[in-house]
Scaffold this motif. Structure first.
Motif, PDB file in Angstrom:
ATOM      1  N   PRO A 101       0.833  -1.224   0.000  1.00 20.14           N
ATOM      2  CA  PRO A 101       0.000   0.000   0.000  1.00 20.14           C
ATOM      3  C   PRO A 101       0.855   1.257   0.000  1.00 20.14           C
ATOM      4  O   PRO A 101       1.897   1.315   0.647  1.00 20.14           O
ATOM      5  N   ARG A 102       0.395   2.265  -0.724  1.00 14.81           N
ATOM      6  CA  ARG A 102       1.185   3.498  -0.860  1.00 14.81           C
ATOM      7  C   ARG A 102       1.425   4.177   0.480  1.00 14.81           C
ATOM      8  O   ARG A 102       2.490   4.740   0.725  1.00 14.81           O
ATOM      9  N   LEU A 103       0.421   4.124   1.363  1.00 17.02           N
ATOM     10  CA  LEU A 103       0.571   4.738   2.688  1.00 17.02           C
ATOM     11  C   LEU A 103       1.678   4.049   3.474  1.00 17.02           C
ATOM     12  O   LEU A 103       2.503   4.708   4.122  1.00 17.02           O
ATOM     13  N   LEU A 104       1.729   2.731   3.398  1.00 15.00           N
ATOM     14  CA  LEU A 104       2.752   1.978   4.124  1.00 15.00           C
ATOM     15  C   LEU A 104       4.133   2.252   3.542  1.00 15.00           C
ATOM     16  O   LEU A 104       5.117   2.431   4.268  1.00 15.00           O
ATOM     17  N   GLN A 105       4.211   2.317   2.227  1.00 14.01           N
ATOM     18  CA  GLN A 105       5.481   2.606   1.573  1.00 14.01           C
ATOM     19  C   GLN A 105       5.999   3.981   1.985  1.00 14.01           C
ATOM     20  O   GLN A 105       7.179   4.139   2.327  1.00 14.01           O
TER      21      GLN A 105
ATOM     22  N   GLN B  74       9.951   7.273   5.128  1.00 13.89           N
ATOM     23  CA  GLN B  74      10.218   8.434   5.977  1.00 13.89           C
ATOM     24  C   GLN B  74      10.630   8.048   7.399  1.00 13.89           C
ATOM     25  O   GLN B  74      10.750   8.913   8.266  1.00 13.89           O
ATOM     26  N   THR B  75      10.824   6.760   7.636  1.00 14.74           N
ATOM     27  CA  THR B  75      11.242   6.296   8.952  1.00 14.74           C
ATOM     28  C   THR B  75      12.754   6.158   9.013  1.00 14.74           C
ATOM     29  O   THR B  75      13.337   5.333   8.306  1.00 14.74           O
TER      30      THR B  75
ATOM     31  N   ILE C  10      20.152   2.662   6.942  1.00 10.89           N
ATOM     32  CA  ILE C  10      20.897   1.720   7.789  1.00 10.89           C
ATOM     33  C   ILE C  10      19.986   1.142   8.867  1.00 10.89           C
ATOM     34  O   ILE C  10      19.969  -0.068   9.115  1.00 10.89           O
ATOM     35  N   VAL C  11      19.197   2.012   9.502  1.00  6.27           N
ATOM     36  CA  VAL C  11      18.267   1.548  10.540  1.00  6.27           C
ATOM     37  C   VAL C  11      17.155   0.710   9.921  1.00  6.27           C
ATOM     38  O   VAL C  11      16.764  -0.322  10.471  1.00  6.27           O
ATOM     39  N   ARG C  12      16.659   1.117   8.751  1.00  5.58           N
ATOM     40  CA  ARG C  12      15.568   0.377   8.101  1.00  5.58           C
ATOM     41  C   ARG C  12      15.985  -1.034   7.703  1.00  5.58           C
ATOM     42  O   ARG C  12      15.156  -1.934   7.635  1.00  5.58           O
TER      43      ARG C  12
ATOM     44  N   PHE D  46       0.296  10.870   5.004  1.00  5.04           N
ATOM     45  CA  PHE D  46       1.127  10.555   6.167  1.00  5.04           C
ATOM     46  C   PHE D  46       1.896  11.816   6.528  1.00  5.04           C
ATOM     47  O   PHE D  46       2.663  12.332   5.716  1.00  5.04           O
ATOM     48  N   ILE D  47       1.658  12.333   7.720  1.00  5.81           N
ATOM     49  CA  ILE D  47       2.317  13.552   8.180  1.00  5.81           C
ATOM     50  C   ILE D  47       2.857  13.299   9.579  1.00  5.81           C
ATOM     51  O   ILE D  47       2.131  12.792  10.439  1.00  5.81           O
ATOM     52  N   SER D  48       4.104  13.648   9.805  1.00  4.16           N
ATOM     53  CA  SER D  48       4.672  13.457  11.144  1.00  4.16           C
ATOM     54  C   SER D  48       5.607  14.612  11.477  1.00  4.16           C
ATOM     55  O   SER D  48       6.156  15.269  10.592  1.00  4.16           O
ATOM     56  N   ALA D  49       5.759  14.840  12.770  1.00  7.17           N
ATOM     57  CA  ALA D  49       6.684  15.858  13.261  1.00  7.17           C
ATOM     58  C   ALA D  49       7.203  15.398  14.613  1.00  7.17           C
ATOM     59  O   ALA D  49       6.474  14.818  15.409  1.00  7.17           O
TER      60      ALA D  49
END
Length: 296
Positions: free
Chosen positions: A92-96, A101-102, A106-108, A187-190
């Motif tokens: 899903p595009r939202l999951l992608q 953006q996470t 390297i962490v991913r 998807f918006i985060s801060a």
């Protein structure tokens, strides 16, 4: 300074049967997935109470990604980077967007799906996006020689504050997503949930519509340590609504969401989080309007 410190024993089950046996024998052991959260905690090791560790990395059943005619199923030990490799036509595009953006690549490559869902102290962005997508989660209960496996709505994995409801002898083994894709996602985060969870806000939003009539509207607000909210009344109210929204409709949705956010939190919400929630909800609704108008 290290007098009395005990090194934890690390158990490496290689099959689901070995895993159940290890959980039964060492009920207080810590499940170890990618380790990106646990190893980032201050003073995680050494400590006087170093629990034994059950590493999940060598259990092949937890690393599988399967696609059927109806579902996409992802094992709990699949890394973020492996999920991205599934491809835009399947994921899903939202999951992608959330995964991209996470953190850093390297962490991913090390962080896992199960680890992201089961951190004890904080709810990460991936959780809210999976909830917005109506994900289901498979839970394996490991109690003695008897084991039980069941599917349930992922929402039941947490309470409203976002606290994990999983018991010590329970393990997330897979998540399942329907193959029907949303028309619109946001998807918006801060903020940084690892460093400043009291300021962090994440909004995940999935909406499906046909000929400008909404058929599914799912909004998830994640305040990392204090609130994990899906405004159910808003979701129901928006079904059958015609796009684009009027300014009055946007104001009403925003008012109802903010009232539910403020009434649902068990602790006072910092002003910065309140303003971020308000701005994120309003922005996502205007973005949905813009997309629906561009399709006419």
């Amino acid at each position: 300074m290290y007098e009395g410190i005990r090194s934890p024993a690390v158990h490496l089950p290689k099959t689901m049967s070995d895993l159940v046996s290890a959980v039964t024998r060492f009920p207080n052991a810590t499940f170890w997935a990618g380790g990106t959260y646990l190893m980032s905690r201050p003073d995680y090791y050494p400590t006087r109470d170093s629990n034994d560790i059950i590493s999940l990395r060598e259990v092949p059943d937890l690393k599988r990604i399967n696609r059927t005619d109806r579902y996409l199923e992802i094992g709990s030990m699949v890394s973020f980077e492996q999920m991205l490799k599934v491809g835009k036509q399947v994921l899903p595009r939202l999951l992608q967007k959330t995964i991209e953006q996470t953190s850093t690549r390297i962490v991913r490559k090390q962080a896992t799906l199960g680890g992201a869902l089961c951190t004890q102290a904080v709810r990460l962005a991936l959780v809210s996006s999976l909830l917005a997508l109506n994900a289901e989660v498979e839970i394996k209960t490991c109690l003695g020689p008897k084991t039980e496996t069941r599917w349930m709505d992922m929402q039941r994995l947490y309470d409203r504050s976002g606290a994990l409801l999983l018991k010590k002898y329970e393990l997330v083994t897979r998540i399942r997503l329907g193959l029907e894709r949303e028309n619109f996602h946001a998807f918006i985060s801060a903020g940084n949930p690892m460093q400043n969870p009291q300021e962090t806000v994440c909004l995940s939003f999935a909406c499906s519509y046909n000929q400008a009539v909404i058929s599914r509207f799912r909004l998830c607000i994640n305040l990392s340590t204090s609130l994990l909210l899906i405004p159910q009344e808003i979701d129901l109210m928006m079904q059958g609504t015609l796009l684009p929204f009027s300014s009055g409709q946007i104001h009403r949705v925003l008012k109802n969401v903010m009232e539910e956010v403020l009434s649902s939190s068990v602790q006072p919400i910092p002003p910065i989080q309140i303003e971020r929630v308000r701005a994120f909800v309003e922005s996502s609704l205007h973005e949905l309007n813009a997309q629906s108008l561009s399709e006419r």
